[in-house]
Design a protein around this motif. Structure first.
Motif, PDB file in Angstrom:
ATOM      1  N   ARG B  73      13.524   6.178 -10.907  1.00  0.00           N
ATOM      2  CA  ARG B  73      12.132   6.077 -10.488  1.00  0.00           C
ATOM      3  C   ARG B  73      11.184   5.772 -11.648  1.00  0.00           C
ATOM      4  N   GLU B  78       6.552   2.904 -10.393  1.00  0.00           N
ATOM      5  CA  GLU B  78       5.242   2.437 -10.887  1.00  0.00           C
ATOM      6  C   GLU B  78       4.958   1.017 -10.395  1.00  0.00           C
ATOM      7  N   THR B  81       4.221   1.193  -6.431  1.00  0.00           N
ATOM      8  CA  THR B  81       2.924   1.723  -6.014  1.00  0.00           C
ATOM      9  C   THR B  81       1.762   0.982  -6.670  1.00  0.00           C
ATOM     10  N   GLY B  82       2.053   0.098  -7.622  1.00  0.00           N
ATOM     11  CA  GLY B  82       0.981  -0.654  -8.272  1.00  0.00           C
ATOM     12  C   GLY B  82       0.348   0.074  -9.433  1.00  0.00           C
ATOM     13  N   THR B  83       0.826   1.289  -9.732  1.00  0.00           N
ATOM     14  CA  THR B  83       0.231   2.035 -10.838  1.00  0.00           C
ATOM     15  C   THR B  83       0.600   1.433 -12.189  1.00  0.00           C
ATOM     16  N   LEU B  84       1.630   0.578 -12.197  1.00  0.00           N
ATOM     17  CA  LEU B  84       1.984  -0.087 -13.456  1.00  0.00           C
ATOM     18  C   LEU B  84       0.793  -0.900 -13.966  1.00  0.00           C
ATOM     19  N   GLU B  85       0.095  -1.561 -13.030  1.00  0.00           N
ATOM     20  CA  GLU B  85      -1.063  -2.373 -13.404  1.00  0.00           C
ATOM     21  C   GLU B  85      -2.147  -1.496 -14.022  1.00  0.00           C
TER      22      GLU B  85
END
Lengths: 247, 246
Positions: B73, B78, B81-85
């Motif tokens: 995970r 990331e 869910t788009g939190t990488l951006e």
């Protein structure tokens, strides 16, 4: 405060952004308009340093985004499309994390979180896990995250998408309240939003700027004086496909 | 790399394990697996020896499936869910984020490993084992877990699908575990130069871990795991950096 020169971004053979140049000054709220896939999000991702430009230069508050990414990113508050946040955290935990990563001291972080929470109206949900929040509150958590460090530059990708009319109104009010002190870019395909908050509108189609002016200037271009008609005249959307499919 | 940022990412990640049932489920299964393998398959009592070699001997095989469950995970989620951006547009380097996340996962694995201490109490109650050997074995096991985690973290960055990350990590870790074994070496022997065959066999986790398990911490084994971790974390940074260049 934001200067973009000859910005190009290619994905393989596809050119998503094909030579965009823009300047946004303090006090301006720039509405970035265009059909889906026109290159709005890609441009915003390059300004915020998430994607590297294929060509061109971006400076934010005098810092080149590619060469001095941290200085530029420190000056930017960014709300990515869909307002992503860690679903297993509460808004307080999430905002504290952002504050720590941005290097705020404990005391400064507490103050910043209080201010951001008050401005976005998150008081009631501070200790609920983000994944349990409604879409409107999730969006507000994203907004709080973006304005947390009181950045001189705000980049927001569809800040009111999916919100109900009351929530839209509240977000627009917030943007207007902050606009005097900041340079703001918002992307949207809701045309009434341009009238409501923007001091300037830029229409982008197929990666190129096709119109740039105040909302009033754009309206003057159309005999009907409707922004919808200006938008439709200037952009080539896949709306035609829909008509064919429907007939 | 910025220590403040590493610490912030570490805290978020480590707390994240305990924000969901993930940590508790993992620790319970980890301890059940460790215990049952040692007592049933390892026949700990029948052996009648005051040592934990059977216990540690199962570690590489259990890690093979349990560690990818932690690492899958790390980056895949990331990206999903788009939190990488969000993370990549904050003013921190990719390296800080990679190291912070890795250290959190490693600390969590260390916690699970530490909770096997009743094994150590049991063997001390039943006899008088060489506690120095047990201590170095624990250290070696934790180092090895770090190796598996670094591989898994890098693979997790390649995909936004956790299942793919899990399966690929298990396969790659399996190859690293048994690369000293004939299953792997036979494939290369006969056509590859001897240097290459030797090099591949020297990547074996089993060889390096069993050396530490004998109670001797050889600097070479520590350097092996340390440089393997560094190499895969570096590759992890490169993978994430390539994503933004596209």
């Amino acid at each position: 405060m934001i200067e973009i020169e000859g910005l190009v971004r290619r994905f393989g053979t596809l050119t998503a952004v094909g030579g965009v140049s823009l300047k946004v000054a303090k006090g301006e709220v720039l509405g970035f308009l265009g059909p889906n896939g026109a290159g709005k999000s890609t441009t915003m991702k390059m300004i915020t340093g998430y994607l590297a430009p294929s060509e061109g230069r971006i400076t934010v508050c005098g810092h080149d985004v590619v060469e001095q990414p941290f200085e530029a990113q420190s000056a930017i508050g960014y709300l990515p499309e869909g307002a992503p946040a860690y679903p297993d955290m509460t808004p307080v935990q999430f905002l504290s994390f952002i504050a720590r990563v941005r290097g705020l001291s404990d005391e400064a972080a507490k103050k910043a979180i209080d201010t951001a929470v008050a401005r976005t109206g998150l008081q009631g949900v501070l200790d609920q896990r983000i994944e349990t929040l409604s879409k409107g509150f999730k969006r507000r958590v994203g907004l709080a995250q973006a304005i947390l460090h009181d950045p001189p530059v705000l980049i927001m990708d569809e800040p009111t998408d999916g919100l109900d009319p009351n929530q839209k109104q509240a977000v627009r009010k917030l943007i207007r309240a902050m606009s005097a002190e900041k340079a703001i870019i918002i992307s949207t395909h809701i045309l009434e939003e341009v009238d409501a908050v923007c001091t300037r509108a830029v229409i982008i189609d197929k990666g190129k700027i096709v119109a740039d002016g105040t909302p009033a200037e754009l309206l003057a271009k159309s005999p009907t004086k409707r922004l919808d008609d200006v938008f439709r005249a200037l952009t080539t959307a896949d709306a035609e496909i829909k008509v064919e499919a429907g007939s | 790399m910025n220590l403040n940022a590493v610490r912030a990412v570490f805290r978020r990640e480590f707390d994240g394990y305990f924000a969901t049932p993930l940590a508790y489920v993992f620790i319970v299964i980890f301890l059940l697996a460790m215990g049952s393998f040692t007592f049933y398959f390892g026949q700990f009592y029948d052996a009648g020896r005051a040592e934990l070699n059977t216990f540690f001997g199962f570690h590489p095989w259990l890690y093979l499936f349990l560690i990818p469950a932690i690492s899958m995970r790390l980056w895949a989620e990331e990206q999903k869910t788009g939190t990488l951006e969000l993370l990549m547009t904050l003013p921190i380097s990719i390296a800080s984020a990679v190291v912070g996340k890795f250290l959190a996962a490693w600390a969590f694995a260390g916690l699970a490993l530490g909770l096997t201490f009743p094994m150590w109490l049991t063997v001390n109650y039943l006899g008088s084992p060489d506690n120095g050997v047990i201590l170095t074995s624990y250290f070696g096991s934790w180092l090895m877990a770090g190796g598996y985690l670094a591989i898994g973290s890098c693979i997790s960055a390649l995909t936004n699908n956790q299942v793919i990350a899990f399966v690929v990590t298990v396969v790659v870790c399996f190859l690293f575990t048994i690369s000293g074994h004939n299953i792997v070496l036979d494939f290369f022997q006969g056509w590859a130069p001897l240097v290459l065959v030797d090099a591949i066999s020297s990547f074996s986790f089993l060889t390096h871990f069993s050396a530490i398990m004998n109670g001797v911490i050889d600097l070479r084994d520590v350097i092996f795991f340390g440089s393997l971790i560094a190499l895969f974390l570096f590759a992890n940074v490169v993978v994430l950096d390539l994503k933004r260049a596209g």
